[in-house]
Design an enzyme around this catalytic site. Structure first.
Site: not given
Ligand code: NCD
Length: 304
Positions: A54-55, A83, A104, A132
């Protein structure tokens, strides 16, 4: 003035600044068509180093509904991270290409580090078990809608209060409003961290392991899942995961105008039969999440 700012944790914005965002979210909800081109020619980079539904989708939907565009990844193995590129180099490079960045990451403090080097606003979409903030904007907009004010509430937060970053951000944001009391309901092993409690007035919170005993006192019940990905021991997770399950029987003890919130995803902590209770607002809460992110993007880009 919110233009050009980062959002790393909710308490960085004053109550008045948050109100500015909520006011714009209200206007967008009322007349979304007035904002459908406001981000034309703007680009958002969405850097998800940790899974999200959802975020990520709500940010993508927010930017697209504003007429902007989105680039990014939801699997870091497909980017130069694989990498061995440092976060510093990634953010300096990407912020040359876009107007705003959403990140995130499983490690606490990553968004803050990226904001230090970014050339454009950075929004923290969750850093490990820490914070959050955009979930908190979602939560506050929801409370403001259903309860008409952010003052004078008893908020019971239940579940994994140790690792739940949405809980940490919510408590940090809500304790600044007037006459807010907290009930922290968790197993002993998953209690709210000391550093959060230290922010609160001694008489303004109560800790318990018993949901039944306190549910009748709450104006808002904020349920949360046990955060499996933060546990070192799978056995410990399995032991604690079903510690609290909100059922229709438990809801009988709650106030008629209490609201039940949840940041989602739900695992097992709210029985599906509760969904049809008029006090269960968690799916509507998810919709507020998109609108508040639309308002946040417009404000940080200074487009209003
Ligand atoms: C929350 C998160 O990612 O911390 N989810 C979300 O963003 N809506 C809550 C959770 O995962 O339990």
């Amino acid at each position: 003035m919110l233009k050009g700012r980062h959002l790393i944790e909710p308490s960085e914005f004053s109550i008045d600044e948050l109100e500015e965002i909520f006011g714009l979210a209200d206007s967008i909800i009322q007349k979304p068509e007035d904002y459908s081109e406001i981000c034309k020619n703007k680009l958002l980079a969405s850097l998800f180093y940790e899974p999200s539904t959802r975020t990520k989708f709500s940010f993508d939907a927010a930017m697209l509904r504003l007429g902007g565009e989105v680039i990014g990844f939801s699997d870091p193995n497909t980017s130069s991270v694989a990498k061995g590129e440092t976060l510093k180099d990634t953010i300096i490079t990407i912020s040359n290409y876009v107007d705003i960045v959403v990140v995130r990451h499983p490690q606490e403090g990553t968004a803050k580090l990226m904001a230090k080097y970014a050339l454009v606003p950075v929004i923290n979409a969750g850093d490990g078990g820490h914070q959050h903030p955009t979930q908190t904007l979602t939560d506050l907009l929801t409370i403001r809608h259903y309860k008409k004010s952010l003052n004078n509430h008893c908020i019971a937060v239940c579940g994994d209060l140790k690792f739940g970053r949405t809980i940490h951000s919510l408590v940090k944001a809500m304790h600044r409003y007037q006459d807010v009391k907290f009930i922290f309901i968790s197993p002993e092993e998953l209690k709210i961290p000391r550093y959060i409690k230290d922010l609160l007035e001694p008489g303004s919170y109560f800790e318990t392991t018993n949901l039944d005993k306190v549910i009748g006192k709450a104006d808002i019940l904020y349920m949360s899942r046990v955060q499996r990905e933060r546990f070192v021991s799978e056995y410990e997770y399995l032991r604690l995961k079903d510690y609290f399950i909100l059922t229709p029987e438990k809801m009988l003890r709650a106030k008629d105008d209490m609201i039940v919130m949840h940041p989602l995803p739900r695992v097992n902590e709210i029985a599906e039969e509760v969904d049809s209770d008029k006090r269960a607002v968690y799916f509507h809460q998810a919709k507020f999440g998109m609108y508040v992110r639309m308002a946040l993007i417009v404000k940080l880009l200074g487009l209003e």
